[in-house]
Design a protein around this motif. Structure first.
Motif, PDB file in Angstrom:
ATOM      1  N   PRO A   1       0.305  25.946  -3.818  1.00  0.00           N
ATOM      2  CA  PRO A   1      -1.022  25.408  -3.426  1.00  0.00           C
ATOM      3  C   PRO A   1      -1.701  24.882  -4.839  1.00  0.00           C
ATOM      4  O   PRO A   1      -1.688  25.799  -5.476  1.00  0.00           O
ATOM      5  CB  PRO A   1      -1.578  26.277  -2.604  1.00  0.00           C
ATOM      6  N   THR A   2      -2.002  23.710  -4.736  1.00  0.00           N
ATOM      7  CA  THR A   2      -2.844  23.220  -5.971  1.00  0.00           C
ATOM      8  C   THR A   2      -4.035  22.716  -5.708  1.00  0.00           C
ATOM      9  O   THR A   2      -4.324  22.089  -4.550  1.00  0.00           O
ATOM     10  CB  THR A   2      -1.835  22.498  -6.873  1.00  0.00           C
ATOM     11  N   THR A   3      -4.978  22.496  -6.649  1.00  0.00           N
ATOM     12  CA  THR A   3      -6.312  21.818  -6.523  1.00  0.00           C
ATOM     13  C   THR A   3      -6.301  20.949  -7.664  1.00  0.00           C
ATOM     14  O   THR A   3      -5.420  20.941  -8.449  1.00  0.00           O
ATOM     15  CB  THR A   3      -7.284  22.839  -6.233  1.00  0.00           C
TER      16      THR A   3
ATOM     17  N   GLU B   1      -5.920  31.944   1.319  1.00  0.00           N
ATOM     18  CA  GLU B   1      -4.690  31.175   1.630  1.00  0.00           C
ATOM     19  C   GLU B   1      -3.482  31.792   2.140  1.00  0.00           C
ATOM     20  O   GLU B   1      -2.785  31.113   2.738  1.00  0.00           O
ATOM     21  CB  GLU B   1      -4.294  30.303   0.436  1.00  0.00           C
ATOM     22  N   TYR B   2      -3.323  32.889   2.044  1.00  0.00           N
ATOM     23  CA  TYR B   2      -2.091  33.576   2.478  1.00  0.00           C
ATOM     24  C   TYR B   2      -2.556  34.812   3.451  1.00  0.00           C
ATOM     25  O   TYR B   2      -1.476  35.731   3.987  1.00  0.00           O
ATOM     26  CB  TYR B   2      -1.553  34.599   1.159  1.00  0.00           C
TER      27      TYR B   2
ATOM     28  N   LYS C   1       5.313  37.374   1.565  1.00  0.00           N
ATOM     29  CA  LYS C   1       6.528  36.458   1.519  1.00  0.00           C
ATOM     30  C   LYS C   1       6.128  34.994   1.350  1.00  0.00           C
ATOM     31  O   LYS C   1       6.996  34.260   0.300  1.00  0.00           O
ATOM     32  CB  LYS C   1       7.257  36.614   3.007  1.00  0.00           C
ATOM     33  N   THR C   2       5.206  34.487   1.896  1.00  0.00           N
ATOM     34  CA  THR C   2       4.916  32.936   1.645  1.00  0.00           C
ATOM     35  C   THR C   2       4.469  32.969   0.237  1.00  0.00           C
ATOM     36  O   THR C   2       4.684  32.027  -0.290  1.00  0.00           O
ATOM     37  CB  THR C   2       3.922  32.407   2.762  1.00  0.00           C
ATOM     38  N   LEU C   3       3.678  33.863  -0.121  1.00  0.00           N
ATOM     39  CA  LEU C   3       3.142  33.895  -1.609  1.00  0.00           C
ATOM     40  C   LEU C   3       4.167  33.901  -2.636  1.00  0.00           C
ATOM     41  O   LEU C   3       4.366  33.125  -3.626  1.00  0.00           O
ATOM     42  CB  LEU C   3       2.173  35.186  -1.844  1.00  0.00           C
TER      43      LEU C   3
ATOM     44  N   CYS D   1      -3.798  38.330  -4.836  1.00  0.00           N
ATOM     45  CA  CYS D   1      -2.559  37.708  -5.033  1.00  0.00           C
ATOM     46  C   CYS D   1      -2.006  38.238  -6.294  1.00  0.00           C
ATOM     47  O   CYS D   1      -0.439  38.389  -6.538  1.00  0.00           O
ATOM     48  CB  CYS D   1      -2.804  36.227  -5.108  1.00  0.00           C
ATOM     49  N   LEU D   2      -2.938  38.752  -7.281  1.00  0.00           N
ATOM     50  CA  LEU D   2      -2.351  39.220  -8.635  1.00  0.00           C
ATOM     51  C   LEU D   2      -1.324  40.532  -8.339  1.00  0.00           C
ATOM     52  O   LEU D   2      -0.578  40.580  -9.147  1.00  0.00           O
ATOM     53  CB  LEU D   2      -3.252  39.320  -9.406  1.00  0.00           C
ATOM     54  N   GLN D   3      -2.104  41.272  -7.642  1.00  0.00           N
ATOM     55  CA  GLN D   3      -1.356  42.307  -7.100  1.00  0.00           C
ATOM     56  C   GLN D   3       0.334  42.292  -6.903  1.00  0.00           C
ATOM     57  O   GLN D   3       1.177  42.479  -7.363  1.00  0.00           O
ATOM     58  CB  GLN D   3      -1.841  43.103  -5.894  1.00  0.00           C
ATOM     59  N   SER D   4       0.690  41.078  -6.095  1.00  0.00           N
ATOM     60  CA  SER D   4       1.723  40.641  -5.746  1.00  0.00           C
ATOM     61  C   SER D   4       2.602  40.127  -7.022  1.00  0.00           C
ATOM     62  O   SER D   4       3.846  40.119  -7.313  1.00  0.00           O
ATOM     63  CB  SER D   4       1.803  39.718  -4.578  1.00  0.00           C
ATOM     64  N   ALA D   5       1.624  39.153  -7.710  1.00  0.00           N
ATOM     65  CA  ALA D   5       2.399  38.269  -8.865  1.00  0.00           C
ATOM     66  C   ALA D   5       2.591  39.533 -10.096  1.00  0.00           C
ATOM     67  O   ALA D   5       3.730  39.158 -10.939  1.00  0.00           O
ATOM     68  CB  ALA D   5       1.167  37.426  -9.372  1.00  0.00           C
TER      69      ALA D   5
END
Length: 142
Positions: free
Chosen positions: A1-3, A18-19, A28-30, A60-64
């Motif tokens: 996703p972008t802005t 968003e997730y 999974k989608t992330l 999200c950073l945790q997953s990244a």
């Protein structure tokens, strides 16, 4: 996703809003979105282009920062003029600095003004602690 609209530059955005579906985080989608964005980053790199900014929150950073996605995160981040990490823990701040140092062999600069920035400042090649409203913790680290 972008802005970002036409002519404004593309800004990848990864936030838990968003997730999350019905209060459940869809990792999974992330991961799929990260991998897709990493592919786009590689294509942009070949053309000498950059993203305007990357926006990512703590969830999200945790997953990244997981072993499966950390290289994608480093590649995307290195092709951004600005990276904004919001609502992240002190441990995550330090982990981002360490990841960029390790994966990109880059000299890192970290600037902070509070106790929650001390880990990040200590992990960077150059750390700047600012004496601020939150006290002297970050300032005293340096």
């Amino acid at each position: 996703p972008t802005t970002g609209g036409e002519g404004q530059g593309e800004r990848p955005k990864f936030t838990c809003n968003e997730y999350e579906v019905d209060g459940v985080f869809d990792e999974k989608t992330l991961a799929e979105d990260f991998q897709q964005m990493a592919g786009k980053a590689a294509h942009m790199s070949e053309k000498g282009e950059m993203f305007e900014a990357l926006i990512i929150d703590g969830k999200c950073l945790q997953s990244a920062l997981s072993p499966e996605l950390e290289k994608d995160f480093a590649n995307i981040s290195s092709l951004c003029k600005t990276v904004v990490c919001c609502r992240v823990s002190p441990k995550q701040k330090g982990a981002v600095v360490q990841l960029i140092r390790r994966e990109k062999k880059a000299i890192t600069l970290a600037i902070g003004d509070g106790a929650n920035d001390c880990n990040m400042i200590q992990c960077a090649d150059v750390g700047v602690g600012i004496r601020g409203l939150e006290g002297l913790q970050a300032f005293n680290v340096c």
